[in-house]
Design an enzyme around this catalytic site. Sequence first.
Site, PDB file in Angstrom:
ATOM      1  N   LYS A   1       0.790  -1.236   0.000  1.00  0.00           N
ATOM      2  CA  LYS A   1       0.000   0.000   0.000  1.00  0.00           C
ATOM      3  C   LYS A   1       0.823   1.288   0.000  1.00  0.00           C
ATOM      4  O   LYS A   1       0.302   2.368   0.275  1.00  0.00           O
ATOM      5  CB  LYS A   1      -1.017   0.035   1.166  1.00  0.00           C
ATOM      6  CG  LYS A   1      -1.841  -1.214   1.356  1.00  0.00           C
ATOM      7  CD  LYS A   1      -2.276  -1.866   0.069  1.00  0.00           C
ATOM      8  CE  LYS A   1      -3.379  -1.105  -0.656  1.00  0.00           C
ATOM      9  NZ  LYS A   1      -3.662  -1.794  -1.970  1.00  0.00           N
TER      10      LYS A   1
ATOM     11  N   HIS B   1       6.976  -7.285  -2.438  1.00  0.00           N
ATOM     12  CA  HIS B   1       6.756  -6.659  -1.129  1.00  0.00           C
ATOM     13  C   HIS B   1       7.726  -7.232  -0.100  1.00  0.00           C
ATOM     14  O   HIS B   1       7.609  -6.943   1.090  1.00  0.00           O
ATOM     15  CB  HIS B   1       5.327  -6.911  -0.637  1.00  0.00           C
ATOM     16  CG  HIS B   1       4.260  -6.151  -1.355  1.00  0.00           C
ATOM     17  ND1 HIS B   1       4.429  -4.845  -1.776  1.00  0.00           N
ATOM     18  CD2 HIS B   1       2.993  -6.492  -1.713  1.00  0.00           C
ATOM     19  CE1 HIS B   1       3.310  -4.439  -2.359  1.00  0.00           C
ATOM     20  NE2 HIS B   1       2.428  -5.420  -2.344  1.00  0.00           N
TER      21      HIS B   1
ATOM     22  N   SER C   1      -4.616   2.426   4.516  1.00  0.00           N
ATOM     23  CA  SER C   1      -4.816   1.871   3.178  1.00  0.00           C
ATOM     24  C   SER C   1      -4.822   0.337   3.225  1.00  0.00           C
ATOM     25  O   SER C   1      -5.655  -0.324   2.579  1.00  0.00           O
ATOM     26  CB  SER C   1      -3.707   2.373   2.254  1.00  0.00           C
ATOM     27  OG  SER C   1      -3.896   1.888   0.942  1.00  0.00           O
TER      28      SER C   1
HETATM   29  P1  A3P Z   1      -5.275   4.571  -0.579  1.00  0.00           P
HETATM   30  O1  A3P Z   1      -5.872   3.301  -0.070  1.00  0.00           O
HETATM   31  O2  A3P Z   1      -4.767   5.441   0.531  1.00  0.00           O
HETATM   32  O3  A3P Z   1      -6.159   5.305  -1.514  1.00  0.00           O
HETATM   33  P2  A3P Z   1      -0.312  -0.255  -3.639  1.00  0.00           P
HETATM   34  O4  A3P Z   1      -0.359  -0.049  -5.100  1.00  0.00           O
HETATM   35  O5  A3P Z   1       1.059  -0.287  -3.055  1.00  0.00           O
HETATM   36  O6  A3P Z   1      -1.178  -1.375  -3.205  1.00  0.00           O
HETATM   37  O7  A3P Z   1      -0.914   1.076  -2.972  1.00  0.00           O
HETATM   38  C1  A3P Z   1      -2.261   1.426  -3.125  1.00  0.00           C
HETATM   39  C2  A3P Z   1      -2.446   2.829  -2.591  1.00  0.00           C
HETATM   40  O8  A3P Z   1      -1.869   3.747  -3.527  1.00  0.00           O
HETATM   41  C3  A3P Z   1      -3.906   3.202  -2.458  1.00  0.00           C
HETATM   42  O9  A3P Z   1      -3.949   4.171  -1.411  1.00  0.00           O
HETATM   43  C4  A3P Z   1      -4.157   3.818  -3.828  1.00  0.00           C
HETATM   44  O10 A3P Z   1      -5.291   4.626  -3.908  1.00  0.00           O
HETATM   45  C5  A3P Z   1      -2.879   4.625  -3.982  1.00  0.00           C
HETATM   46  N1  A3P Z   1      -2.608   5.019  -5.376  1.00  0.00           N
HETATM   47  C6  A3P Z   1      -2.628   4.247  -6.478  1.00  0.00           C
HETATM   48  N2  A3P Z   1      -2.391   4.977  -7.585  1.00  0.00           N
HETATM   49  C7  A3P Z   1      -2.215   6.256  -7.154  1.00  0.00           C
HETATM   50  C8  A3P Z   1      -1.939   7.493  -7.822  1.00  0.00           C
HETATM   51  N3  A3P Z   1      -1.834   7.555  -9.145  1.00  0.00           N
HETATM   52  N4  A3P Z   1      -1.824   8.609  -7.062  1.00  0.00           N
HETATM   53  C9  A3P Z   1      -1.936   8.552  -5.721  1.00  0.00           C
HETATM   54  N5  A3P Z   1      -2.200   7.417  -5.037  1.00  0.00           N
HETATM   55  C10 A3P Z   1      -2.337   6.277  -5.750  1.00  0.00           C
END
Ligand code: A3P
Length: 296
Positions: free
Chosen positions: A48, A109, A139
Amino acid sequence: SAPESIFNRFPLRMVHGVPLMEPIAQNWQRIEEFQARPDDLLIATYPKAGTTWMQEIVDLINNGGDVEKAHRAPTYVRIPFLEICSPKPIPSGVDILEKTPSPRTIKTHLPFQLVPKSFWKLNCKTIYVARNAKDCAVSFYHFDKMNVTQPEPGTWHEYLQKFMEEKLSWGSWYDHVCGYWDEKDKHRILYVFYEDIKEDPACEIRKVMQFLEKDLREEVLEKIVHHTFFQVMKENPMANYTSMPSFILDHSISPFMRKGEVGNWKHHFTVAQNEAFDAHYQRKMMGTTLKFRTHI
Ligand code: A3P
């Protein structure tokens, strides 16, 4: 196709002191012995922290900003997930990567010490994305609710305790971010912060571009900035994980592209939780020069 019932909230098993989903633990030997190639690029994160965001940035850079090419397949097909593993007959990340032609971009990860040693022996490039602990925890909580392969998250209060006790999948956030931080100058590791990309995407994307030794024109960079904005990625079916079966990721519980903000934790932490978290955080992060921003 596999029966839906095999994706059923896997328990966690300890692998060298790190709790991992049971199928990953069962496949551990093959993961440990994974053979990197010198031109592999690793994208490493604690869950996340902005993995998918960096995957999209890297894929666009590698394709010279060609959005059509980036639309060729979902993120998890374009950039395989090294350690991911489900019960048979689903191919594991290692199965898929062995058949992937070079140059490969690989998501992981795993904390630094569990990354297959061949990556460091071959001096592979790694991009590490770090996100502040509070937003990461929030998240991850919403993700564990919607991802049926992860253990049951329980209440937010219980979940936050588990985060602090380092009992979530992939283990300790504290050890993860510090582990790569301590190793970044001994290997080819680009360490970037979610908060910095959010604040100034062009600046951080340019750093990634330079790290990948790609020389893209300024208007191509601007295009990549646009295509990787949260709202644009949220509406991109090849980046928003809606192509995964809903018996694995249930977006009706919480969308994968949830908020995409810095400071969303303020809507979840109570004053008491925040005080307890800060006190514990200070103890855990005492010896490090690594600093995070929890708002911008
Ligand atoms: P939130 O749950 O806070 O919205 P991962 O890809 O490591 O699983 O992380 C997912 C998190 O990154 C989620 O956070 C998601 O919304 C956010 N995320 C994905 N794409 C993004 C972007 N282009 N800009 C900002 N946050 C992004």
